[in-house]
Scaffold this motif. Structure first.
Motif, PDB file in Angstrom:
ATOM      1  N   ALA A   9     -64.106  41.386  19.797  1.00 24.37           N
ATOM      2  CA  ALA A   9     -65.500  40.955  19.670  1.00 24.37           C
ATOM      3  C   ALA A   9     -65.670  39.514  20.145  1.00 24.37           C
ATOM      4  N   ILE A  10     -64.751  38.639  19.756  1.00 21.55           N
ATOM      5  CA  ILE A  10     -64.838  37.241  20.187  1.00 21.55           C
ATOM      6  C   ILE A  10     -64.648  37.137  21.693  1.00 21.55           C
ATOM      7  N   SER A  11     -63.690  37.907  22.252  1.00 21.19           N
ATOM      8  CA  SER A  11     -63.459  37.885  23.699  1.00 21.19           C
ATOM      9  C   SER A  11     -64.708  38.313  24.455  1.00 21.19           C
ATOM     10  N   LEU A  12     -65.329  39.386  23.984  1.00 19.97           N
ATOM     11  CA  LEU A  12     -66.540  39.863  24.655  1.00 19.97           C
ATOM     12  C   LEU A  12     -67.660  38.828  24.562  1.00 19.97           C
ATOM     13  N   GLY A  13     -67.795  38.192  23.414  1.00 18.23           N
ATOM     14  CA  GLY A  13     -68.812  37.151  23.260  1.00 18.23           C
ATOM     15  C   GLY A  13     -68.547  35.963  24.158  1.00 18.23           C
ATOM     16  N   VAL A  14     -67.287  35.526  24.216  1.00 22.74           N
ATOM     17  CA  VAL A  14     -66.930  34.386  25.061  1.00 22.74           C
ATOM     18  C   VAL A  14     -67.116  34.741  26.535  1.00 22.74           C
ATOM     19  N   MET A  15     -66.830  36.000  26.910  1.00 26.14           N
ATOM     20  CA  MET A  15     -67.043  36.402  28.305  1.00 26.14           C
ATOM     21  C   MET A  15     -68.522  36.375  28.670  1.00 26.14           C
ATOM     22  N   GLN A  16     -69.390  36.710  27.723  1.00 23.03           N
ATOM     23  CA  GLN A  16     -70.826  36.631  27.986  1.00 23.03           C
ATOM     24  C   GLN A  16     -71.243  35.175  28.207  1.00 23.03           C
ATOM     25  N   VAL A  17     -70.669  34.273  27.430  1.00 21.54           N
ATOM     26  CA  VAL A  17     -70.951  32.847  27.629  1.00 21.54           C
ATOM     27  C   VAL A  17     -70.389  32.403  28.975  1.00 21.54           C
ATOM     28  N   ALA A  18     -69.201  32.886  29.327  1.00 23.63           N
ATOM     29  CA  ALA A  18     -68.553  32.494  30.584  1.00 23.63           C
ATOM     30  C   ALA A  18     -69.365  32.945  31.795  1.00 23.63           C
ATOM     31  N   ARG A  19     -70.104  34.029  31.669  1.00 28.62           N
ATOM     32  CA  ARG A  19     -70.943  34.487  32.788  1.00 28.62           C
ATOM     33  C   ARG A  19     -72.039  33.487  33.117  1.00 28.62           C
ATOM     34  N   LYS A  20     -72.444  32.717  32.128  1.00 32.75           N
ATOM     35  CA  LYS A  20     -73.521  31.741  32.319  1.00 32.75           C
ATOM     36  C   LYS A  20     -73.017  30.441  32.945  1.00 32.75           C
ATOM     37  N   ILE A  21     -71.714  30.251  32.969  1.00 33.00           N
ATOM     38  CA  ILE A  21     -71.136  29.007  33.489  1.00 33.00           C
ATOM     39  C   ILE A  21     -71.008  29.112  35.007  1.00 33.00           C
ATOM     40  N   PRO A  22     -71.506  28.124  35.743  1.00 27.08           N
ATOM     41  CA  PRO A  22     -71.414  28.157  37.218  1.00 27.08           C
ATOM     42  C   PRO A  22     -70.031  27.708  37.699  1.00 27.08           C
ATOM     43  N   PHE A  23     -69.103  28.651  37.777  1.00 29.04           N
ATOM     44  CA  PHE A  23     -67.739  28.323  38.208  1.00 29.04           C
ATOM     45  C   PHE A  23     -67.668  27.986  39.693  1.00 29.04           C
ATOM     46  N   ASP A  24     -68.749  28.231  40.434  1.00 30.45           N
ATOM     47  CA  ASP A  24     -68.783  27.890  41.867  1.00 30.45           C
ATOM     48  C   ASP A  24     -68.790  26.374  42.056  1.00 30.45           C
ATOM     49  N   ASP A  25     -69.344  25.670  41.102  1.00 33.54           N
ATOM     50  CA  ASP A  25     -69.415  24.217  41.167  1.00 33.54           C
ATOM     51  C   ASP A  25     -68.012  23.639  40.936  1.00 33.54           C
ATOM     52  N   PRO A  26     -67.473  22.889  41.893  1.00 32.91           N
ATOM     53  CA  PRO A  26     -66.116  22.349  41.752  1.00 32.91           C
ATOM     54  C   PRO A  26     -65.944  21.445  40.522  1.00 32.91           C
ATOM     55  N   LYS A  27     -66.996  20.706  40.155  1.00 34.66           N
ATOM     56  CA  LYS A  27     -66.922  19.830  38.982  1.00 34.66           C
ATOM     57  C   LYS A  27     -66.757  20.655  37.709  1.00 34.66           C
ATOM     58  N   VAL A  28     -67.536  21.719  37.593  1.00 38.26           N
ATOM     59  CA  VAL A  28     -67.451  22.599  36.414  1.00 38.26           C
ATOM     60  C   VAL A  28     -66.075  23.244  36.351  1.00 38.26           C
ATOM     61  N   LEU A  29     -65.585  23.729  37.488  1.00 40.83           N
ATOM     62  CA  LEU A  29     -64.269  24.359  37.539  1.00 40.83           C
ATOM     63  C   LEU A  29     -63.178  23.365  37.133  1.00 40.83           C
ATOM     64  N   GLU A  30     -63.327  22.134  37.551  1.00 37.89           N
ATOM     65  CA  GLU A  30     -62.354  21.100  37.176  1.00 37.89           C
ATOM     66  C   GLU A  30     -62.363  20.883  35.659  1.00 37.89           C
ATOM     67  N   TYR A  31     -63.542  20.832  35.061  1.00 36.25           N
ATOM     68  CA  TYR A  31     -63.641  20.655  33.611  1.00 36.25           C
ATOM     69  C   TYR A  31     -63.050  21.845  32.857  1.00 36.25           C
ATOM     70  N   VAL A  32     -63.259  23.048  33.364  1.00 35.31           N
ATOM     71  CA  VAL A  32     -62.695  24.242  32.720  1.00 35.31           C
ATOM     72  C   VAL A  32     -61.174  24.206  32.819  1.00 35.31           C
ATOM     73  N   ARG A  33     -60.644  23.814  33.959  1.00 36.36           N
ATOM     74  CA  ARG A  33     -59.188  23.694  34.113  1.00 36.36           C
ATOM     75  C   ARG A  33     -58.621  22.658  33.154  1.00 36.36           C
ATOM     76  N   ILE A  34     -59.294  21.508  33.063  1.00 34.55           N
ATOM     77  CA  ILE A  34     -58.836  20.458  32.149  1.00 34.55           C
ATOM     78  C   ILE A  34     -58.882  20.957  30.713  1.00 34.55           C
ATOM     79  N   GLY A  35     -59.943  21.664  30.359  1.00 32.02           N
ATOM     80  CA  GLY A  35     -60.070  22.218  29.010  1.00 32.02           C
ATOM     81  C   GLY A  35     -58.979  23.216  28.705  1.00 32.02           C
ATOM     82  N   TYR A  36     -58.650  24.087  29.670  1.00 32.65           N
ATOM     83  CA  TYR A  36     -57.589  25.073  29.465  1.00 32.65           C
ATOM     84  C   TYR A  36     -56.240  24.391  29.276  1.00 32.65           C
ATOM     85  N   VAL A  37     -55.928  23.451  30.150  1.00 35.65           N
ATOM     86  CA  VAL A  37     -54.647  22.750  30.052  1.00 35.65           C
ATOM     87  C   VAL A  37     -54.571  21.978  28.730  1.00 35.65           C
TER      88      VAL A  37
END
Length: 186
Positions: A9-37
């Motif tokens: 349930a949490i994974s599905l909810g987080v994936m719905q939130v992730a769909r709203k995030i513009p991963f095409d933007d290099p700045k956003v992708l960089e922040y997501v990578r930093i957050g993951y690491v």
């Protein structure tokens, strides 16, 4: 709700939130990578800290239990005699291996297959699994080893609630000791 359904349930909810995030933007992708690491570094650091606390407590209390039998065979479970220290260290080691496996899978998915959403999802799910880790609850958060935290830890519930728990009752331990004794005599 049991843990696997809650994770789903949490994974599905987080994936719905992730769909709203513009991963095409290099700045956003960089922040997501930093957050993951950062989340993975936190997870590994907490597991390392927990293992250091376990070693410093050096609890040599003997722990005897019978492992749950393998569902695929008719063989009974094996008798395990260990100490609380060694048991907790082995459980923490399993958590560390799971974290490294997750990192390897994410590296493959992100670097080779170019998937970006799993970075966001796994960053959050890793922190959730860190909070649910029983050795972390005992040694870092200071909870008493009672109930669900009583050693040996109960097996993780399956999707439909089925578990294979270790047996700690005296009768099961004595029977396993007799079985081992008959094997040595043969």
């Amino acid at each position: 709700m049991n843990a696997p359904l809650q994770n789903l349930a949490i994974s599905l909810g987080v994936m719905q939130v992730a769909r709203k995030i513009p991963f095409d933007d290099p700045k956003v992708l960089e922040y997501v990578r930093i957050g993951y690491v950062a989340s993975q570094v936190i997870i590994l650091a907490v597991y390392y800290f927990a293992s250091q606390k376990i070693k410093s407590k050096n609890d040599q209390t003997v722990l005897k239990y019978v492992e749950p039998p393998n569902q695929m065979t008719q063989e009974p479970g094996n008798l395990v005699t260990t100490t609380v220290r060694d048991y907790d260290l082995s459980e923490t080691s399993k958590l560390i291996r799971a974290a490294y496996t997750s990192i390897a899978m994410m590296a493959f998915l992100h670097l080779y297959l170019k998937y970006t959403q799993p970075l966001f999802v796994q960053g959050l799910m890793g922190l959730k699994s860190l909070y649910e880790a029983k050795t972390v609850k005992i040694h870092v958060l200071g909870q008493a080893p009672e109930g669900d935290l009583k050693r040996p830890f109960k097996g993780a519930a399956g999707m439909f609630g089925a578990t294979a728990d270790p047996q700690t009752d005296k009768a099961a331990i004595e029977e396993a000791e007799k079985r081992i004794g008959t094997k040595k005599e043969e």
